[in-house]
Design an enzyme around this catalytic site. Structure first.
Site, mmCIF file in Angstrom:
data_model
loop_
_atom_site.group_PDB
_atom_site.id
_atom_site.type_symbol
_atom_site.label_atom_id
_atom_site.label_comp_id
_atom_site.label_asym_id
_atom_site.label_seq_id
_atom_site.Cartn_x
_atom_site.Cartn_y
_atom_site.Cartn_z
ATOM 1 N N HIS A 27 -4.748 -11.894 1.397
ATOM 2 C CA HIS A 27 -4.960 -11.014 2.536
ATOM 3 C C HIS A 27 -6.328 -11.372 3.105
ATOM 4 O O HIS A 27 -7.342 -11.263 2.407
ATOM 5 C CB HIS A 27 -4.900 -9.552 2.113
ATOM 6 C CG HIS A 27 -3.532 -9.104 1.726
ATOM 7 N ND1 HIS A 27 -3.284 -8.213 0.698
ATOM 8 C CD2 HIS A 27 -2.311 -9.455 2.228
ATOM 9 C CE1 HIS A 27 -1.981 -8.019 0.597
ATOM 10 N NE2 HIS A 27 -1.375 -8.754 1.508
ATOM 11 N N GLU A 67 -9.446 -9.263 2.584
ATOM 12 C CA GLU A 67 -9.851 -8.945 1.211
ATOM 13 C C GLU A 67 -10.635 -10.142 0.697
ATOM 14 O O GLU A 67 -10.078 -11.106 0.186
ATOM 15 C CB GLU A 67 -8.619 -8.614 0.373
ATOM 16 C CG GLU A 67 -7.900 -7.374 0.911
ATOM 17 C CD GLU A 67 -6.573 -7.069 0.237
ATOM 18 O OE1 GLU A 67 -6.301 -7.647 -0.843
ATOM 19 O OE2 GLU A 67 -5.809 -6.261 0.789
ATOM 20 N N HIS A 81 -7.241 -9.759 -5.044
ATOM 21 C CA HIS A 81 -7.143 -8.896 -3.877
ATOM 22 C C HIS A 81 -8.307 -7.910 -3.873
ATOM 23 O O HIS A 81 -9.169 -7.934 -4.756
ATOM 24 C CB HIS A 81 -5.810 -8.145 -3.894
ATOM 25 C CG HIS A 81 -4.628 -9.011 -3.610
ATOM 26 N ND1 HIS A 81 -3.864 -8.887 -2.476
ATOM 27 C CD2 HIS A 81 -4.077 -10.032 -4.314
ATOM 28 C CE1 HIS A 81 -2.885 -9.779 -2.488
ATOM 29 N NE2 HIS A 81 -2.999 -10.496 -3.610
ATOM 30 N N GLU A 112 -6.983 -6.607 -8.433
ATOM 31 C CA GLU A 112 -7.713 -5.891 -7.382
ATOM 32 C C GLU A 112 -9.148 -5.755 -7.883
ATOM 33 O O GLU A 112 -9.406 -5.082 -8.880
ATOM 34 C CB GLU A 112 -7.093 -4.515 -7.146
ATOM 35 C CG GLU A 112 -5.623 -4.543 -6.757
ATOM 36 C CD GLU A 112 -5.411 -4.777 -5.273
ATOM 37 O OE1 GLU A 112 -6.398 -4.763 -4.516
ATOM 38 O OE2 GLU A 112 -4.245 -4.961 -4.874
#
Length: 398
Positions: free
Chosen positions: A81, A84, A189, A279
């Site tokens: 992404h 990110e 991410h 993440e």
């Protein structure tokens, strides 16, 4: 292969990551590393983005231009992404850290000597160019130039994923055609602080969250996720970002929310690769002055996760005459997931400690069944010889 440590003193590479690198700067950064360390680093591209930017990878290994039989492949992908951005900088910093400290730190040296490491700092360079520093929760730059979310674009086991994008096709080809396949992987991410593991999707179309979707290797994936979260100073607490509640700092993907067409599931279902999604920041695109702290928080976790490439069982499958058996099936009893041998007969099977029965099969050969005890630490070496099926039967060896 390096056989010792030149110095007990690490290169002083704790200097801060002081800025985000543009596409042009990223290319120059990786190119300079390959120039500075020609025997350890090689830069290559797996394809291009919609706007023609290269999807660049830096490969790091002690014999980077040779195929070392028996050496497992590992990869990390950042910036899928485009907004990110922390993972992008972590991978640039990790590449330099490994190269700077090879031959000086025994842990780094052992990793580079024993692992074929591939780092893709940005899978979505077009999106990154649109994203804006300081945007913690927005969507600008998340998708590719065609406004497609790349982490919803891979072929899915349950639902259609739409037209495959250039970036998706390039990475799919990289995953499935790499020989040997990658053994372990993660994609980085932002927007939370958790280690997410397969499956991301489930068969219930009208339910968006709260359905645990276990893969056959659920126990191993949990262990892999915990290897990262507990090596991170705060991820394992599970409540570091607003609204988060992740015991042990890990989550099954679909139990959090459903992702159809995710990259981690594709890795597991279509290759030998075990992948999780990391993440690594509550804010998707934090201000650059926070980057040094993200490196401090993730350095140990990244190294520890890389070391998980070497757990479980590994070996070769050959004929009685010593020829490698390619594409042989490696099946663990009770786990409905097949790993296949490489063109050189190599295999790597990630497993948690325990007692297992493994069946090795290939067309034209008698299946071989072996019992193995997997312990914590380096993988158990289990080499197998397959005999011709002229005399039919099943060979059981302990």
């Amino acid at each position: 292969m390096w056989s010792g440590v030149r110095s007990a003193t690490l290169v002083n590479f704790e200097s801060p990551m002081d800025r985000y690198h543009s596409y042009t700067e990223l290319q120059a950064f990786l190119g300079q590393l390959a120039k500075d360390y020609p025997n350890l680093a090689r830069v290559y591209d797996v394809g291009t983005s919609v706007e023609g930017r290269k999807l660049t990878v830096i490969q790091i290994s002690d014999r980077v231009r040779e195929r070392e039989i028996g050496e497992p492949k590992f990869k990390l992908v950042g910036n899928m992404h485009g907004n990110e951005a922390v993972g992008r900088e972590l991978l640039l910093h990790l590449a330099k850290y490994l190269l700077e400290n090879y031959g000086r730190d025994s842990r780094v040296t052992n990793l580079v000597d024993s692992t074929d490491i591939h780092l893709m700092p940005s899978m979505n360079p077009d999106g990154f160019e649109l994203a804006r520093e300081g945007d913690c929760t927005g969507l600008t730059g998340r998708a590719n130039k065609n406004n497609v979310d790349l982490n919803r674009n891979f072929p899915d086991q349950f639902w259609p994923s739409g037209n495959l994008q250039k970036e998706t096709l390039a990475v799919m080809n990289w995953i499935t055609n790499a020989m040997p396949n990658f053994v372990l992987s993660a994609n980085l991410h932002g927007g939370s602080l958790v280690a997410n593991y397969p499956y991301d999707d489930h068969q219930y179309k009208d339910i968006s969250a709260g359905v645990y979707s276990a893969s056959p290797d659920d126990a191993t994936f949990k262990a892999l996720a915990k290897s990262y979260s507990y090596s991170h100073p705060t991820m394992h607490y599970g409540r570091q970002c607003n609204g988060d509640n992740f015991p042990d700092g890990i989550t099954n993907g679909a139990d959090w929310y459903t992702v159809a067409g995710g990259m981690q599931d594709f890795n597991y279902l279509k290759s030998n690769t075990f992948e999780i999604t990391l993440e690594v920041s509550c804010c998707k695109y934090p201000n650059k002055n926070q980057l040094p702290n993200f490196w401090k928080e993730n350095k140990e976790a990244l190294l520890n996760y890389m070391e998980q490439t070497h757990i479980g069982v590994k070996g070769t499958v050959k004929t009685a005459s010593g020829s490698p058996v390619a594409n042989a099936s490696v099946k663990v009893s009770g786990i409905n997931h097949v790993v296949r041998t490489s063109d050189q007969g190599e295999y790597w099977r990630l497993l948690t400690p325990g007692n297992y029965q493994i069946t090795f099969t290939a067309p034209g050969y008698v299946p071989v069944v072996k019992d193995v005890v997997v312990s914590k630490g380096p993988a158990q070496v289990l080499n197998v010889t397959l005999g011709s099926n002229v005399n039919k039967g099943i060979m059981t060896m302990k």
